[in-house]
Design an enzyme around this catalytic site. Structure first.
Site, PDB file in Angstrom:
ATOM      1  N   GLY A  36       0.846  -1.199   0.000  1.00 58.34           N
ATOM      2  CA  GLY A  36       0.000   0.000   0.000  1.00 58.34           C
ATOM      3  C   GLY A  36       0.875   1.240   0.000  1.00 58.34           C
ATOM      4  CE1 TYR A 151      -2.386 -13.530  -2.592  1.00 61.86           C
ATOM      5  CE2 TYR A 151      -3.059 -13.900  -4.865  1.00 61.86           C
ATOM      6  CZ  TYR A 151      -3.182 -13.201  -3.683  1.00 61.86           C
ATOM      7  OH  TYR A 151      -4.086 -12.194  -3.589  1.00 61.86           O
TER       8      TYR A 151
END
Ligand code: UDP
Length: 327
Positions: A36, A151
């Site tokens: 982020g 993932y």
């Protein structure tokens, strides 16, 4: 409403923050800024309804208090992007699994019951050769220790954690399998195709198409995604369920490259790059990835509004403005 967003400075998290602030809700964001960025939440910093803490939820002492405050939680904190996963699989396993467990445990041990969205991914369908995926379809993963699937495995673990807490403790959790999401603030350096193509097209540089470009994807504008997530969280029939979220309009990656060039009125050409060169030996791409959206539609009546052309036009305009500002 009090909305707590983990990973709220990330691409989708920051759009969730914007959406709820625009509706007058109070928004509390925690993000360790690993993927982020502060620029994603810059616009809200002066808003008295907005609060941001830079922290890693794995070690954050205030998680219990944030959870107690919240009516709604979006758990978006995760390491995402295929390139990032291949670079740092240890971080992926720790953040994606321990983070979710800590959050769910904090909710349960406090005796709280907010509405919770747990972000999963279309990656969990793995190598299933089908061209579109419904929530009941099989999950097909490769054995043999290929890290490319790390993932998917972490997100599957998150899904089962969420189902376990929902079933055993009656928590109001919806697991969302997010398909390819695009829109403003998404960055290309973790391997995402649309921001990469937009940057290349605006610079009149060759568009890097991996493989033969015949693989297909279905792209959903993030401004549609946040509406779907909001509706699901508030929908009691969705609690304890897993739901695909995306847009079912399909396009090949070669077609996407051509469309991006056309929308940007760009002089770019296509440059085909073998997968091995793009990602390294370990990589296997998914040939088709299209969501079946019947469950989402039945539960919420949701239908995406953004057309791919319009999102691309918007992203081209934003990229051009950025370049003017830098120049
Ligand atoms: N891709 C590409 N060029 C790029 C980045 C990605 O051709 O510069 C391809 C990638 O191999 C995949 C598709 O675009 O087939 C979507 O990639 P992305 O990483 O955005 O999403 P995912 O593979 O996770 O669906």
């Amino acid at each position: 409403m009090h909305v707590f967003i983990t990973g709220g400075a990330g691409f989708i998290g920051s759009h969730l923050a914007a959406y709820h602030l625009s509706r007058g809700d109070h928004v509390y964001v925690v993000d360790n800024l690993s993927t982020g960025s502060l620029s994603n939440i810059e616009a809200f910093r002066g808003n008295p309804h907005f609060r941001f803490v830079e922290a890693d939820i794995l070690h954050w002492g205030d998680l219990g208090r944030a959870v107690a405050w919240a009516d709604r939680i979006y758990h978006m904190a995760a390491v995402v992007g295929v390139k990032k996963v291949l670079e740092d699989p240890v971080a992926v396993m720790a953040t994606n699994m321990s983070g979710t467990e800590k959050l769910l445990r904090a909710i349960h041990s406090g005796g709280w019951n907010p509405q919770v969205i747990i972000a999963s991914t279309s990656e969990v369908y793995g190598f299933n050769p089908k061209s579109s995926f419904a929530e009941t379809d099989d999950i097909v993963l490769r054995s043999g220790g290929r890290l490319r699937w790390a993932y998917a495995v972490t997100k599957l673990a998150d899904e089962f954690l969420a189902f376990a807490y929902a079933r055993n403790y009656g928590l109001n959790i919806v697991v969302v399998r997010l398909f390819n999401t695009i829109g403003p603030n998404q960055v290309g350096h973790y391997g995402m195709v649309v921001p990469s193509f937009i940057q290349q097209a605006v610079r009149n540089a060759p568009l890097t198409v991996y493989g033969d470009g015949e693989q297909t994807r279905s792209f959903c504008d993030v401004r549609d995604t946040v509406v779907a997530l909001d509706r699901l969280a508030a929908c009691p029939a969705a609690w304890g369920e897993v739901v695909n979220v995306g847009n079912d309009q399909e396009i090949s990656i070669r077609g996407l490259a051509e469309l991006t060039i056309q929308r940007a009125h760009s002089a770019s050409t296509l440059q085909f790059i073998p997968y091995q060169e793009a990602y390294g030996e370990e990589f296997e791409d998914v040939t088709h990835r299209r969501p079946v959206l019947d469950k989402l539609r039945t539960l919420t009546g949701f239908a995406p509004e953004w057309k791919l052309d319009d999102t691309l036009d918007d992203l081209v305009a934003i990229e051009r403005t950025k370049r003017l500002c830098v120049a």
